[in-house]
Design a protein around this motif. Structure first.
Motif, mmCIF file in Angstrom:
data_model
loop_
_atom_site.group_PDB
_atom_site.id
_atom_site.type_symbol
_atom_site.label_atom_id
_atom_site.label_comp_id
_atom_site.label_asym_id
_atom_site.label_seq_id
_atom_site.Cartn_x
_atom_site.Cartn_y
_atom_site.Cartn_z
ATOM 1 N N VAL A 1 -13.965 -69.641 105.426
ATOM 2 C CA VAL A 1 -15.246 -70.333 105.385
ATOM 3 C C VAL A 1 -15.290 -71.194 104.125
ATOM 4 C CG1 VAL A 1 -17.738 -70.012 105.283
ATOM 5 C CG2 VAL A 1 -16.354 -68.383 106.521
ATOM 6 N N ARG A 2 -15.733 -72.437 104.262
ATOM 7 C CA ARG A 2 -15.888 -73.302 103.094
ATOM 8 C C ARG A 2 -17.211 -72.972 102.411
ATOM 9 N NH1 ARG A 2 -16.533 -78.598 104.323
ATOM 10 N NH2 ARG A 2 -17.260 -78.001 106.366
ATOM 11 N N VAL A 3 -17.169 -72.818 101.090
ATOM 12 C CA VAL A 3 -18.356 -72.491 100.304
ATOM 13 C C VAL A 3 -18.393 -73.360 99.058
ATOM 14 C CG1 VAL A 3 -18.457 -70.085 101.080
ATOM 15 C CG2 VAL A 3 -17.180 -70.651 99.015
ATOM 16 N N CYS A 4 -19.524 -73.344 98.388
ATOM 17 C CA CYS A 4 -19.680 -73.914 97.056
ATOM 18 C C CYS A 4 -20.257 -72.822 96.174
ATOM 19 C CB CYS A 4 -20.630 -75.112 97.072
ATOM 20 S SG CYS A 4 -20.000 -76.515 97.977
ATOM 21 N N TYR A 5 -19.768 -72.707 94.938
ATOM 22 C CA TYR A 5 -20.300 -71.688 94.042
ATOM 23 C C TYR A 5 -20.680 -72.302 92.706
ATOM 24 C CZ TYR A 5 -15.735 -71.526 91.696
ATOM 25 O OH TYR A 5 -14.597 -71.847 91.006
ATOM 26 N N ASP A 6 -21.583 -71.647 92.027
ATOM 27 C CA ASP A 6 -22.040 -72.058 90.705
ATOM 28 C C ASP A 6 -20.995 -71.600 89.689
ATOM 29 O OD1 ASP A 6 -23.321 -72.485 88.299
ATOM 30 O OD2 ASP A 6 -25.193 -71.533 88.903
ATOM 31 N N PRO A 7 -20.375 -72.513 88.917
ATOM 32 C CA PRO A 7 -19.327 -72.097 87.988
ATOM 33 C C PRO A 7 -19.822 -71.149 86.887
ATOM 34 C CG PRO A 7 -19.635 -74.489 87.924
ATOM 35 C CD PRO A 7 -20.562 -73.949 88.946
ATOM 36 N N ARG B 1 -29.937 -73.841 97.143
ATOM 37 C CA ARG B 1 -28.853 -74.230 98.046
ATOM 38 C C ARG B 1 -28.440 -75.684 97.824
ATOM 39 N NH1 ARG B 1 -31.029 -72.528 102.918
ATOM 40 N NH2 ARG B 1 -31.845 -74.577 103.319
ATOM 41 N N LEU B 2 -29.407 -76.573 97.690
ATOM 42 C CA LEU B 2 -29.086 -77.989 97.466
ATOM 43 C C LEU B 2 -28.420 -78.205 96.111
ATOM 44 C CD1 LEU B 2 -32.271 -79.686 98.957
ATOM 45 C CD2 LEU B 2 -29.978 -79.582 99.949
ATOM 46 N N ARG B 3 -28.906 -77.531 95.084
ATOM 47 C CA ARG B 3 -28.343 -77.694 93.738
ATOM 48 C C ARG B 3 -26.903 -77.188 93.682
ATOM 49 N NH1 ARG B 3 -31.862 -74.930 90.470
ATOM 50 N NH2 ARG B 3 -30.526 -73.106 90.450
ATOM 51 N N VAL B 4 -26.636 -76.041 94.286
ATOM 52 C CA VAL B 4 -25.275 -75.507 94.253
ATOM 53 C C VAL B 4 -24.336 -76.373 95.094
ATOM 54 C CG1 VAL B 4 -23.825 -73.525 94.872
ATOM 55 C CG2 VAL B 4 -25.983 -73.156 93.713
ATOM 56 N N ARG B 5 -24.811 -76.905 96.199
ATOM 57 C CA ARG B 5 -23.957 -77.786 96.997
ATOM 58 C C ARG B 5 -23.637 -79.075 96.260
ATOM 59 N NH1 ARG B 5 -26.800 -76.891 102.700
ATOM 60 N NH2 ARG B 5 -25.738 -74.969 103.243
ATOM 61 N N ARG B 6 -24.609 -79.607 95.497
ATOM 62 C CA ARG B 6 -24.388 -80.850 94.763
ATOM 63 C C ARG B 6 -23.514 -80.658 93.531
ATOM 64 N NH1 ARG B 6 -29.984 -82.185 94.028
ATOM 65 N NH2 ARG B 6 -30.659 -82.278 96.162
ATOM 66 N N ARG B 7 -23.812 -79.638 92.731
ATOM 67 C CA ARG B 7 -23.145 -79.450 91.447
ATOM 68 C C ARG B 7 -22.099 -78.345 91.447
ATOM 69 N NH1 ARG B 7 -28.662 -79.311 88.029
ATOM 70 N NH2 ARG B 7 -29.387 -81.380 88.589
ATOM 71 N N GLY B 8 -22.016 -77.605 92.535
ATOM 72 C CA GLY B 8 -21.119 -76.460 92.585
ATOM 73 C C GLY B 8 -19.668 -76.841 92.780
ATOM 74 N N VAL B 9 -18.823 -75.839 92.692
ATOM 75 C CA VAL B 9 -17.389 -76.011 92.866
ATOM 76 C C VAL B 9 -17.038 -75.589 94.294
ATOM 77 C CG1 VAL B 9 -15.136 -75.233 92.062
ATOM 78 C CG2 VAL B 9 -17.011 -75.529 90.424
ATOM 79 N N PRO B 10 -16.347 -76.462 95.048
ATOM 80 C CA PRO B 10 -15.969 -76.066 96.409
ATOM 81 C C PRO B 10 -14.838 -75.033 96.388
ATOM 82 C CG PRO B 10 -15.177 -78.277 95.923
ATOM 83 C CD PRO B 10 -15.975 -77.829 94.727
ATOM 84 N N ALA B 11 -14.841 -74.153 97.358
ATOM 85 C CA ALA B 11 -13.806 -73.133 97.492
ATOM 86 C C ALA B 11 -13.713 -72.733 98.958
ATOM 87 C CB ALA B 11 -14.144 -71.919 96.624
#
Length: 152
Positions: free
Chosen positions: A103-109, A31-41
């Motif tokens: 809903v705001r999310v972050c995803y792994d590209p 969860r922390l890694r995807v929030r830091r390096r992920g793409v917001p959507a």
């Protein structure tokens, strides 16, 4: 309690507690890694037509990703991803995740189906993480106590 029952019970509790702690650590790390390096959507909560899906505390989300994300292979066409967020473990689904809500999310590209809720959307993840970790530590301690009683 006889020795065999105590031994098996201790092993089961210790194994369950250890696996639960590893699972908690892996989910928090992901969860922390995807929030830091992920793409917001921005994702939309989808309505679910099956009984089991409605009982799941994690909402079914859909969002679009650029064509290059995750190797969708579509020439210039955005891909639609339908998935549930990781690390969302309340006992029941909050009302703010009603079908149609944004809903705001972050995803792994590299893996767009690996999604986590954005920091403000998750509510109190630290409380849930603490409760699951406490359960893991308690089971591990109870299992170790039973094994120590059998061995000593």
């Amino acid at each position: 309690m006889d020795t065999t029952t105590a031994m098996v019970g201790g092993l089961v509790l210790a194994l369950f507690g250890g696996v639960l702690l590893l699972w908690c650590a892996a989910e928090v790390r992901l969860r922390l890694r995807v929030r830091r390096r992920g793409v917001p959507a921005v994702a939309t909560v989808m309505a679910e037509d099956d009984l089991h899906g409605r009982l799941d505390s994690a909402p079914l989300l859909s969002f679009s990703v650029p064509p290059s994300a995750g190797g969708t292979g579509m020439c210039g066409i955005a891909g639609l991803v339908v998935t549930r967020p990781r690390g969302h473990t309340p006992l029941r689904r909050p009302d703010r995740f009603a079908p149609g809500a944004s809903v705001r999310v972050c995803y792994d590209p590299q893996r767009p189906s690996r999604v986590v809720l954005a920091a403000g959307e998750a509510g109190r993840p630290a409380v849930a993480d603490l409760l699951w970790s406490t359960l893991g530590v308690g089971c591990l301690a109870a299992g170790a106590g039973l094994l120590a009683a059998v061995g000593g």
